[in-house]
Design a protein around this motif. Structure first.
Motif, PDB file in Angstrom:
ATOM      1  N   SER A 136       0.834  -1.198   0.000  1.00 20.39           N
ATOM      2  CA  SER A 136       0.000   0.000   0.000  1.00 20.39           C
ATOM      3  C   SER A 136       0.866   1.244   0.000  1.00 20.39           C
ATOM      4  CB  SER A 136      -0.907   0.017   1.232  1.00 20.39           C
ATOM      5  OG  SER A 136      -1.803  -1.060   1.194  1.00 20.39           O
ATOM      6  N   SER A 137       0.385   2.283  -0.666  1.00 11.11           N
ATOM      7  CA  SER A 137       1.095   3.554  -0.716  1.00 11.11           C
ATOM      8  C   SER A 137       0.919   4.306   0.602  1.00 11.11           C
ATOM      9  CB  SER A 137       0.539   4.403  -1.862  1.00 11.11           C
ATOM     10  OG  SER A 137       1.084   5.707  -1.800  1.00 11.11           O
ATOM     11  N   PRO A 138       1.970   5.020   1.033  1.00  6.79           N
ATOM     12  CA  PRO A 138       1.828   5.847   2.227  1.00  6.79           C
ATOM     13  C   PRO A 138       1.094   7.158   1.938  1.00  6.79           C
ATOM     14  CG  PRO A 138       4.052   6.015   1.374  1.00  6.79           C
ATOM     15  CD  PRO A 138       3.336   4.993   0.529  1.00  6.79           C
ATOM     16  N   MET A 139       0.651   7.340   0.685  1.00 11.24           N
ATOM     17  CA  MET A 139      -0.064   8.558   0.281  1.00 11.24           C
ATOM     18  C   MET A 139      -1.517   8.232  -0.016  1.00 11.24           C
ATOM     19  SD  MET A 139      -0.324  11.744  -0.784  1.00 11.24           S
ATOM     20  CE  MET A 139       1.235  12.475  -1.215  1.00 11.24           C
ATOM     21  N   ALA A 140      -2.418   9.055   0.486  1.00  9.29           N
ATOM     22  CA  ALA A 140      -3.845   8.920   0.159  1.00  9.29           C
ATOM     23  C   ALA A 140      -4.274  10.200  -0.541  1.00  9.29           C
ATOM     24  CB  ALA A 140      -4.672   8.691   1.414  1.00  9.29           C
ATOM     25  N   ARG A 141      -4.387  10.140  -1.859  1.00  3.78           N
ATOM     26  CA  ARG A 141      -4.837  11.302  -2.632  1.00  3.78           C
ATOM     27  C   ARG A 141      -6.300  11.582  -2.316  1.00  3.78           C
ATOM     28  NH1 ARG A 141      -0.338  13.767  -4.402  1.00  3.78           N
ATOM     29  NH2 ARG A 141       1.099  12.278  -5.348  1.00  3.78           N
ATOM     30  N   ALA A 142      -6.669  12.849  -2.300  1.00  7.05           N
ATOM     31  CA  ALA A 142      -8.032  13.240  -1.939  1.00  7.05           C
ATOM     32  C   ALA A 142      -9.073  12.505  -2.779  1.00  7.05           C
ATOM     33  CB  ALA A 142      -8.204  14.754  -2.080  1.00  7.05           C
ATOM     34  N   ALA A 143      -8.810  12.337  -4.057  1.00  3.18           N
ATOM     35  CA  ALA A 143      -9.777  11.698  -4.956  1.00  3.18           C
ATOM     36  C   ALA A 143      -9.945  10.206  -4.659  1.00  3.18           C
ATOM     37  CB  ALA A 143      -9.349  11.895  -6.406  1.00  3.18           C
ATOM     38  N   GLU A 144      -8.992   9.609  -3.956  1.00  3.96           N
ATOM     39  CA  GLU A 144      -9.038   8.167  -3.669  1.00  3.96           C
ATOM     40  C   GLU A 144      -9.549   7.852  -2.261  1.00  3.96           C
ATOM     41  OE1 GLU A 144      -4.951   7.202  -4.265  1.00  3.96           O
ATOM     42  OE2 GLU A 144      -5.033   7.549  -6.422  1.00  3.96           O
ATOM     43  N   GLN A 145      -9.779   8.867  -1.459  1.00  2.00           N
ATOM     44  CA  GLN A 145     -10.216   8.646  -0.080  1.00  2.00           C
ATOM     45  C   GLN A 145     -11.692   8.234  -0.071  1.00  2.00           C
ATOM     46  OE1 GLN A 145      -9.288  12.462   1.577  1.00  2.00           O
ATOM     47  NE2 GLN A 145      -7.093  12.053   1.663  1.00  2.00           N
ATOM     48  N   PRO A 146     -12.011   7.106   0.580  1.00  4.67           N
ATOM     49  CA  PRO A 146     -13.406   6.657   0.600  1.00  4.67           C
ATOM     50  C   PRO A 146     -14.315   7.617   1.366  1.00  4.67           C
ATOM     51  CG  PRO A 146     -12.018   5.203   1.935  1.00  4.67           C
ATOM     52  CD  PRO A 146     -11.114   6.186   1.289  1.00  4.67           C
ATOM     53  N   VAL A 147     -15.453   7.924   0.738  1.00  2.99           N
ATOM     54  CA  VAL A 147     -16.448   8.816   1.344  1.00  2.99           C
ATOM     55  C   VAL A 147     -17.739   8.025   1.512  1.00  2.99           C
ATOM     56  CG1 VAL A 147     -17.784  10.939   1.051  1.00  2.99           C
ATOM     57  CG2 VAL A 147     -15.402  10.845   0.264  1.00  2.99           C
ATOM     58  N   TRP A 148     -18.343   8.138   2.700  1.00  2.29           N
ATOM     59  CA  TRP A 148     -19.570   7.408   2.996  1.00  2.29           C
ATOM     60  C   TRP A 148     -20.559   8.337   3.670  1.00  2.29           C
ATOM     61  CZ3 TRP A 148     -21.630   6.155   7.914  1.00  2.29           C
ATOM     62  CH2 TRP A 148     -22.699   5.233   7.898  1.00  2.29           C
ATOM     63  N   THR A 149     -21.834   8.192   3.318  1.00  2.00           N
ATOM     64  CA  THR A 149     -22.897   8.997   3.917  1.00  2.00           C
ATOM     65  C   THR A 149     -23.828   8.096   4.708  1.00  2.00           C
ATOM     66  OG1 THR A 149     -22.800  10.546   2.058  1.00  2.00           O
ATOM     67  CG2 THR A 149     -24.772  10.630   3.445  1.00  2.00           C
ATOM     68  N   ASP A 150     -24.051   8.446   5.970  1.00  2.00           N
ATOM     69  CA  ASP A 150     -24.978   7.683   6.811  1.00  2.00           C
ATOM     70  C   ASP A 150     -26.389   7.890   6.274  1.00  2.00           C
ATOM     71  OD1 ASP A 150     -26.062   6.256   9.029  1.00  2.00           O
ATOM     72  OD2 ASP A 150     -26.428   8.151  10.064  1.00  2.00           O
ATOM     73  N   PRO A 151     -27.102   6.806   5.904  1.00  2.24           N
ATOM     74  CA  PRO A 151     -28.425   6.968   5.309  1.00  2.24           C
ATOM     75  C   PRO A 151     -29.473   7.537   6.260  1.00  2.24           C
ATOM     76  CG  PRO A 151     -27.945   4.630   5.670  1.00  2.24           C
ATOM     77  CD  PRO A 151     -26.694   5.388   5.993  1.00  2.24           C
ATOM     78  N   THR A 152     -29.230   7.476   7.561  1.00  2.00           N
ATOM     79  CA  THR A 152     -30.216   7.982   8.526  1.00  2.00           C
ATOM     80  C   THR A 152     -30.016   9.465   8.830  1.00  2.00           C
ATOM     81  OG1 THR A 152     -30.364   5.797   9.535  1.00  2.00           O
ATOM     82  CG2 THR A 152     -31.204   7.643  10.822  1.00  2.00           C
ATOM     83  N   SER A 153     -28.799   9.847   9.238  1.00  2.00           N
ATOM     84  CA  SER A 153     -28.551  11.232   9.661  1.00  2.00           C
ATOM     85  C   SER A 153     -28.041  12.114   8.523  1.00  2.00           C
ATOM     86  CB  SER A 153     -27.520  11.261  10.792  1.00  2.00           C
ATOM     87  OG  SER A 153     -26.248  10.842  10.300  1.00  2.00           O
ATOM     88  N   GLY A 154     -27.483  11.496   7.483  1.00  2.00           N
ATOM     89  CA  GLY A 154     -26.904  12.276   6.391  1.00  2.00           C
ATOM     90  C   GLY A 154     -25.494  12.764   6.673  1.00  2.00           C
ATOM     91  N   TYR A 155     -24.909  12.310   7.785  1.00  2.00           N
ATOM     92  CA  TYR A 155     -23.536  12.756   8.044  1.00  2.00           C
ATOM     93  C   TYR A 155     -22.593  12.075   7.063  1.00  2.00           C
ATOM     94  CZ  TYR A 155     -20.971   9.089  10.736  1.00  2.00           C
ATOM     95  OH  TYR A 155     -20.271   7.983  11.127  1.00  2.00           O
ATOM     96  N   VAL A 156     -21.559  12.813   6.668  1.00  2.00           N
ATOM     97  CA  VAL A 156     -20.625  12.341   5.646  1.00  2.00           C
ATOM     98  C   VAL A 156     -19.255  12.166   6.279  1.00  2.00           C
ATOM     99  CG1 VAL A 156     -19.542  12.869   3.426  1.00  2.00           C
ATOM    100  CG2 VAL A 156     -21.912  13.579   3.857  1.00  2.00           C
ATOM    101  N   ARG A 157     -18.684  10.954   6.132  1.00  2.00           N
ATOM    102  CA  ARG A 157     -17.345  10.704   6.665  1.00  2.00           C
ATOM    103  C   ARG A 157     -16.394  10.367   5.535  1.00  2.00           C
ATOM    104  NH1 ARG A 157     -16.912   7.265  11.169  1.00  2.00           N
ATOM    105  NH2 ARG A 157     -14.830   6.680  10.563  1.00  2.00           N
ATOM    106  N   ARG A 158     -15.215  10.958   5.603  1.00  3.65           N
ATOM    107  CA  ARG A 158     -14.147  10.704   4.629  1.00  3.65           C
ATOM    108  C   ARG A 158     -12.974  10.107   5.371  1.00  3.65           C
ATOM    109  NH1 ARG A 158     -12.355  12.703  -0.269  1.00  3.65           N
ATOM    110  NH2 ARG A 158     -14.083  14.168  -0.389  1.00  3.65           N
TER     111      ARG A 158
END
Length: 196
Positions: A76-98
């Motif tokens: 694995s690369s020690p770099m996480a480019r912004a475009a590759e960072q997983p983004v998830w939205t909680d279907p109940t509250s709508g909060y977004v975590r990256r």
């Protein structure tokens, strides 16, 4: 990879690594066997509360459920480019975590959260087979947090530290979105304490 497929693959991988059957994970987590099965097939959009229950039962952080299991840590690369960072939205509250952290395994995990106004998420977090420490640093806005029995109000620039071993409630009491950084560190428990 679609975020639900990433979660599906990761939950299945972690369950297999622990040697848990679907029934065992259901019993340990309090999440029904059918729900876990749907999650593992990528046919469900689990809530943050459900994912936290699974993470607790699997003795990992919630952030770990968003890691890419297809890439071995050794390559694995020690770099996480912004475009590759997983983004998830909680279907109940709508909060977004990256998930900000690179796939290369590190004892530190960083997560950015955008929390909608007036929303709340409650985690029934309990003791795990590893000691997990978390810090929440407010980038902008206001959050109210209840950690166990203690209530905190965090405003821009404030930072709160806690162990993930008791129920935690996140609430945005305002009409503005809040944004904060979560930093997590996992410390394995001594073998004697784990078995005792």
């Amino acid at each position: 990879m679609d975020i639900n497929n990433r979660i599906a693959s990761r939950v299945r991988e972690l369950r297999d690594a622990q040697g848990f059957s679907l029934d065992t994970l259901a019993e340990r987590s309090g999440v029904s066997r059918s729900t876990i099965s749907l999650i593992e097939r990528g046919q469900s959009s689990p809530t943050a509360t459900v994912l936290d229950k699974l993470a607790t039962a699997l003795a990992v952080t919630l952030a770990s459920l968003f890691e890419d299991s297809a890439t071995p840590a050794a390559v694995s690369s020690p770099m996480a480019r912004a475009a590759e960072q997983p983004v998830w939205t909680d279907p109940t509250s709508g909060y977004v975590r990256r998930n900000l952290s690179p796939a290369a395994r590190s004892p530190i995990q960083l997560v950015e959260v955008r929390f909608p106004p007036g929303q709340q998420v409650a985690y029934d977090t309990s003791a795990r087979d590893a000691e997990i420490h978390q810090q929440v640093w407010m980038i902008e806005g206001v959050m109210e947090m209840t950690v166990g029995e203690v209530h905190w109000r965090l405003e821009t620039g404030d930072c709160l530290t806690m162990r993930l071993d008791c129920p935690i409630v996140f609430r945005n009491p305002t009409r503005e979105s809040a944004r904060y950084l979560v930093a997590l560190v996992t410390v394995p428990l001594p073998q004697t304490r784990r078995n005792g």
